[in-house]
Design a protein around this motif. Structure first.
Motif, PDB file in Angstrom:
ATOM      1  N   SER A  40       0.849  -1.209   0.214  1.00  0.00           N
ATOM      2  CA  SER A  40       0.183  -0.036  -0.082  1.00  0.00           C
ATOM      3  C   SER A  40       0.803   1.315   0.085  1.00  0.00           C
ATOM      4  O   SER A  40       1.944   1.209   0.677  1.00  0.00           O
ATOM      5  CB  SER A  40      -1.034   0.058   1.154  1.00  0.00           C
ATOM      6  N   PHE A  41       0.436   2.300  -0.907  1.00  0.00           N
ATOM      7  CA  PHE A  41       0.946   3.543  -0.762  1.00  0.00           C
ATOM      8  C   PHE A  41       1.017   4.105   0.639  1.00  0.00           C
ATOM      9  O   PHE A  41       2.156   4.874   1.012  1.00  0.00           O
ATOM     10  CB  PHE A  41      -0.166   4.525  -1.458  1.00  0.00           C
ATOM     11  N   PHE A  42       0.207   3.968   1.502  1.00  0.00           N
ATOM     12  CA  PHE A  42       0.097   4.203   2.984  1.00  0.00           C
ATOM     13  C   PHE A  42       0.995   3.454   3.665  1.00  0.00           C
ATOM     14  O   PHE A  42       1.505   4.183   4.948  1.00  0.00           O
ATOM     15  CB  PHE A  42      -1.457   4.468   3.355  1.00  0.00           C
ATOM     16  N   LEU A  98     -10.859  11.489 -11.906  1.00  0.00           N
ATOM     17  CA  LEU A  98     -10.959  10.289 -10.924  1.00  0.00           C
ATOM     18  C   LEU A  98     -11.109  11.036  -9.464  1.00  0.00           C
ATOM     19  O   LEU A  98     -10.677  11.959  -8.958  1.00  0.00           O
ATOM     20  CB  LEU A  98      -9.471   9.850 -10.972  1.00  0.00           C
ATOM     21  N   PRO A  99     -12.109  10.126  -8.856  1.00  0.00           N
ATOM     22  CA  PRO A  99     -12.558  10.618  -7.528  1.00  0.00           C
ATOM     23  C   PRO A  99     -11.329  10.171  -6.448  1.00  0.00           C
ATOM     24  O   PRO A  99     -10.934   9.128  -6.871  1.00  0.00           O
ATOM     25  CB  PRO A  99     -13.681   9.449  -7.216  1.00  0.00           C
ATOM     26  N   ILE A 100     -10.964  11.002  -5.753  1.00  0.00           N
ATOM     27  CA  ILE A 100      -9.883  10.996  -5.057  1.00  0.00           C
ATOM     28  C   ILE A 100      -9.794   9.620  -4.176  1.00  0.00           C
ATOM     29  O   ILE A 100      -8.918   8.844  -3.768  1.00  0.00           O
ATOM     30  CB  ILE A 100      -9.346  12.167  -4.072  1.00  0.00           C
ATOM     31  N   GLY A 141      -9.048   3.086  -2.160  1.00  0.00           N
ATOM     32  CA  GLY A 141      -9.820   1.849  -2.652  1.00  0.00           C
ATOM     33  C   GLY A 141      -8.742   1.135  -3.619  1.00  0.00           C
ATOM     34  O   GLY A 141      -8.922  -0.396  -3.794  1.00  0.00           O
ATOM     35  N   HIS A 142      -7.713   1.543  -4.236  1.00  0.00           N
ATOM     36  CA  HIS A 142      -6.762   0.835  -4.886  1.00  0.00           C
ATOM     37  C   HIS A 142      -5.408   1.333  -4.477  1.00  0.00           C
ATOM     38  O   HIS A 142      -4.929   1.995  -5.295  1.00  0.00           O
ATOM     39  CB  HIS A 142      -7.040   1.158  -6.524  1.00  0.00           C
ATOM     40  N   MET A 193      -4.059  -0.146  -8.893  1.00  0.00           N
ATOM     41  CA  MET A 193      -4.292   1.219  -9.249  1.00  0.00           C
ATOM     42  C   MET A 193      -3.934   1.162 -10.804  1.00  0.00           C
ATOM     43  O   MET A 193      -4.739   1.475 -11.439  1.00  0.00           O
ATOM     44  CB  MET A 193      -3.103   2.196  -8.666  1.00  0.00           C
ATOM     45  N   ALA A 194      -2.825   0.161 -11.089  1.00  0.00           N
ATOM     46  CA  ALA A 194      -2.773   0.031 -12.601  1.00  0.00           C
ATOM     47  C   ALA A 194      -3.988  -0.621 -13.035  1.00  0.00           C
ATOM     48  O   ALA A 194      -4.325  -0.242 -14.340  1.00  0.00           O
ATOM     49  CB  ALA A 194      -1.221  -0.913 -12.749  1.00  0.00           C
TER      50      ALA A 194
END
Length: 247
Positions: free
Chosen positions: A192-194, A218-220, A225-226, A232-233
């Motif tokens: 995860s990015f986070f 795109l909704p932030i 969610g991805h 995300m890709a």
């Protein structure tokens, strides 16, 4: 309250801290990690890190796990992270793992938190390539420092819209975005990015780059969610394919 009737506000007596709005209990992380057969001793701290998106924005925090092996070499950072993820929330997972021969102790024989704080400040910034799984750091000032490596890709902040011909192009572009925003190059496509320290400011910047690069609205919330490169890709590829198929 003292004998004179004065109330003294001493603040928190535990070691809990907040990261991105979530309260973290380092003692619970330590108790859980001590259950791992390869860990003999462990300490968990939070260290402030500079926000790579701004010189004026307040610093963010990252969780650091200082681990001493019981007898065998410790598993890799990713193996420890996955093991811990099965037992604790994602927000509680350390973003950095430091291997020690022994925890620094104070005059009373207890963990020297001041020494750990000093060591954390002297550590290289996030984004260096991780060392080998059995790399050992000394609890003094001389701890192992892996060599820094160049971040893959070029700066995407003002890049022209790239022609995404397939999923691999998207993954490469996302990797470069993450590397620049998070200032690190040790990024896994399924993490995860986070987990890497992404926070609200960086999420906004990532959202802006994605919209600029893809031409999509795109909704932030889709970043939450991805949150991995793979997810995300796949999402972006689906959105781009749908847009291109629309007359």
């Amino acid at each position: 309250m003292d004998e004179h009737g004065h109330v003294w506000l001493l603040g928190r007596l535990d070691r809990q801290f907040k990261i991105r709005g979530q309260r973290i209990d380092p003692e619970e992380i330590e108790v859980t990690l001590r259950q791992h057969p390869a860990i003999g001793a462990v300490a968990v701290t939070a260290q402030s890190v500079n926000n790579p998106s701004s010189d004026t924005t307040p610093t963010d925090r990252e969780i650091i796990a200082w681990a001493v092996p019981s007898h065998d070499p410790l598993p890799s950072d990713e193996a420890l992270r996955q093991w811990l993820h099965e037992r604790l929330p994602a927000a509680w997972l350390p973003s950095r793992w430091v291997r020690l021969e022994a925890l620094p102790l104070n005059a009373n024989g207890k963990t020297d938190w001041t020494a750990l704080t000093r060591m954390a400040r002297e550590m290289p910034a996030p984004g260096i390539s991780p060392g080998a799984p059995d790399t050992v750091a000394d609890p003094g000032n001389e701890h192992t420092r892996p060599q820094e490596t160049a971040i893959r890709g070029t700066n995407t902040a003002n890049a022209a819209v790239p022609p995404f011909e397939d999923r691999d192009d998207l993954v490469d572009f996302l990797y470069t975005c993450w590397s620049e925003l998070l200032e690190r190059d040790d990024i896994d496509t399924d993490r995860s990015f986070f987990d890497y320290g992404g926070h609200s400011m960086l999420t906004v910047k990532l959202h802006e780059r994605l919209e600029q690069a893809t031409g999509l609205t795109l909704p932030i919330g889709e970043i939450f969610g991805h949150p991995t490169l793979d997810a995300m890709a796949d999402y972006l590829l689906e959105q781009i394919t749908t847009r291109n198929a629309t007359p």
